[in-house]
Scaffold this motif. Sequence first.
Motif, PDB file in Angstrom:
ATOM      1  N   ARG A  93      25.264  58.006  55.895  1.00 45.61           N
ATOM      2  CA  ARG A  93      25.471  57.482  54.547  1.00 45.61           C
ATOM      3  C   ARG A  93      26.026  56.070  54.613  1.00 45.61           C
ATOM      4  O   ARG A  93      26.970  55.799  55.365  1.00 45.61           O
ATOM      5  N   GLN A  94      25.436  55.199  53.796  1.00 46.06           N
ATOM      6  CA  GLN A  94      25.837  53.791  53.843  1.00 46.06           C
ATOM      7  C   GLN A  94      27.319  53.615  53.524  1.00 46.06           C
ATOM      8  O   GLN A  94      28.003  52.804  54.162  1.00 46.06           O
ATOM      9  N   GLU A  95      27.845  54.395  52.564  1.00 49.42           N
ATOM     10  CA  GLU A  95      29.246  54.194  52.176  1.00 49.42           C
ATOM     11  C   GLU A  95      30.206  54.479  53.333  1.00 49.42           C
ATOM     12  O   GLU A  95      31.292  53.896  53.405  1.00 49.42           O
ATOM     13  N   GLN A  96      29.791  55.324  54.260  1.00 47.19           N
ATOM     14  CA  GLN A  96      30.658  55.605  55.409  1.00 47.19           C
ATOM     15  C   GLN A  96      30.708  54.409  56.362  1.00 47.19           C
ATOM     16  O   GLN A  96      31.780  54.043  56.847  1.00 47.19           O
ATOM     17  N   LEU A  97      29.566  53.797  56.610  1.00 44.09           N
ATOM     18  CA  LEU A  97      29.560  52.625  57.482  1.00 44.09           C
ATOM     19  C   LEU A  97      30.262  51.441  56.823  1.00 44.09           C
ATOM     20  O   LEU A  97      30.950  50.663  57.490  1.00 44.09           O
ATOM     21  N   GLN A  98      30.107  51.324  55.504  1.00 39.26           N
ATOM     22  CA  GLN A  98      30.815  50.265  54.787  1.00 39.26           C
ATOM     23  C   GLN A  98      32.322  50.498  54.826  1.00 39.26           C
ATOM     24  O   GLN A  98      33.116  49.549  54.867  1.00 39.26           O
ATOM     25  N   ALA A  99      32.735  51.771  54.849  1.00 37.89           N
ATOM     26  CA  ALA A  99      34.166  52.098  54.921  1.00 37.89           C
ATOM     27  C   ALA A  99      34.772  51.629  56.233  1.00 37.89           C
ATOM     28  O   ALA A  99      35.919  51.161  56.276  1.00 37.89           O
ATOM     29  N   VAL A 100      34.004  51.743  57.315  1.00 39.51           N
ATOM     30  CA  VAL A 100      34.493  51.275  58.620  1.00 39.51           C
ATOM     31  C   VAL A 100      34.737  49.757  58.568  1.00 39.51           C
ATOM     32  O   VAL A 100      35.757  49.258  59.062  1.00 39.51           O
ATOM     33  N   ILE A 101      33.812  49.034  57.940  1.00 39.79           N
ATOM     34  CA  ILE A 101      33.977  47.585  57.789  1.00 39.79           C
ATOM     35  C   ILE A 101      35.200  47.283  56.928  1.00 39.79           C
ATOM     36  O   ILE A 101      35.997  46.379  57.238  1.00 39.79           O
ATOM     37  N   GLU A 102      35.384  48.054  55.856  1.00 39.32           N
ATOM     38  CA  GLU A 102      36.541  47.867  54.976  1.00 39.32           C
ATOM     39  C   GLU A 102      37.846  48.067  55.751  1.00 39.32           C
ATOM     40  O   GLU A 102      38.822  47.326  55.567  1.00 39.32           O
ATOM     41  N   GLY A 103      37.863  49.073  56.627  1.00 41.79           N
ATOM     42  CA  GLY A 103      39.054  49.322  57.441  1.00 41.79           C
ATOM     43  C   GLY A 103      39.352  48.164  58.362  1.00 41.79           C
ATOM     44  O   GLY A 103      40.503  47.736  58.502  1.00 41.79           O
ATOM     45  N   CYS A 104      38.311  47.618  59.001  1.00 45.99           N
ATOM     46  CA  CYS A 104      38.501  46.456  59.872  1.00 45.99           C
ATOM     47  C   CYS A 104      38.994  45.254  59.068  1.00 45.99           C
ATOM     48  O   CYS A 104      39.815  44.467  59.556  1.00 45.99           O
ATOM     49  N   ARG A 105      38.519  45.113  57.839  1.00 41.85           N
ATOM     50  CA  ARG A 105      38.954  43.988  56.999  1.00 41.85           C
ATOM     51  C   ARG A 105      40.454  44.091  56.683  1.00 41.85           C
ATOM     52  O   ARG A 105      41.128  43.059  56.512  1.00 41.85           O
ATOM     53  N   MET A 106      40.979  45.311  56.624  1.00 38.69           N
ATOM     54  CA  MET A 106      42.412  45.483  56.366  1.00 38.69           C
ATOM     55  C   MET A 106      43.245  44.778  57.435  1.00 38.69           C
ATOM     56  O   MET A 106      44.341  44.277  57.156  1.00 38.69           O
ATOM     57  N   ASP A 107      42.723  44.725  58.669  1.00 32.99           N
ATOM     58  CA  ASP A 107      43.452  44.074  59.761  1.00 32.99           C
ATOM     59  C   ASP A 107      43.608  42.572  59.543  1.00 32.99           C
ATOM     60  O   ASP A 107      44.474  41.944  60.163  1.00 32.99           O
TER      61      ASP A 107
END
Length: 279
Positions: A93-107
């Motif tokens: 699911r695309q939203e799951q892969l986008q969530a990983v990017i969102e998590g990295c952006r938090m850094d």
Amino acid sequence: MTPEQYVQQKAAASGSSFYYAFLFLPRERRAAITAFYAFCREVDDVVDEVTDPGVADAKLSWWSGEIAKAFAGTPTHPVTQALAPHIQPFGLRQEQLQAVIEGCRMDLTQTRYLDFAGLARYCHLVAGVVGEVAARIFGQTEAATTQYAHKLGLAFQLTNIIRDVGEDALRGRIYLPISELQQFDVKAHEITQRQYSDRFTALMRFQAQRAHQLYDEALALLPAADRRAQKPGLMMASIYRTLLREIEADGFQVLHQRTSLTPLRKLWLAWKVQALGKL
């Protein structure tokens, strides 16, 4: 170099425990998880290797667009070209892969966490979601396996945080919650200046106990019907928990060094789960 060769090289070069668990998978599942893992490495490397936050944010935005292209059938990067054929067969699911990017952006914007609830949100994105995607690729058949995979991902991330305390501090990041530093009377400057103390050891023992609890809770959630399919996750659990125990046995000497297991030991632990079912 083909996209498949690119992601294989990316996964192997990282020396990650995940790589050893992939070796025992059937070809299609191995190809899918290797491509997904390479994607996770690419976006994580943006945060770790790009010193300018603005440039790093732009790169993560590019990856966000590239994932959208992959799900639209028009990937341009070797990683997404390798991943795209597996999207439909494994129900990614695309939203799951986008969530990983969102998590990295938090850094890029957050280097400290007030309490564990805040840290758990970050861990959910960069590890819990990753566990869920991996479980699907490994061959999940039971809905309850999602909870197992998510919690196991959190246990892995907490183990990483314990292992990398010193390394992260050099990058200006402390993932140990501020409220827990205060609870054990450990000052942030003691961590950045690599100062050990009984207080620091007690703090780290507290972190390790929580990680162990998550491992126990995760393993208890795995349905018996999915145990065989989820062996790669169990291999990673064996490797990561062994690493955690090594760090504990060494007295949490994590401020000046990064504890690791040898490739041969990782392979041995993975093989024991594969052949004998022993964690």
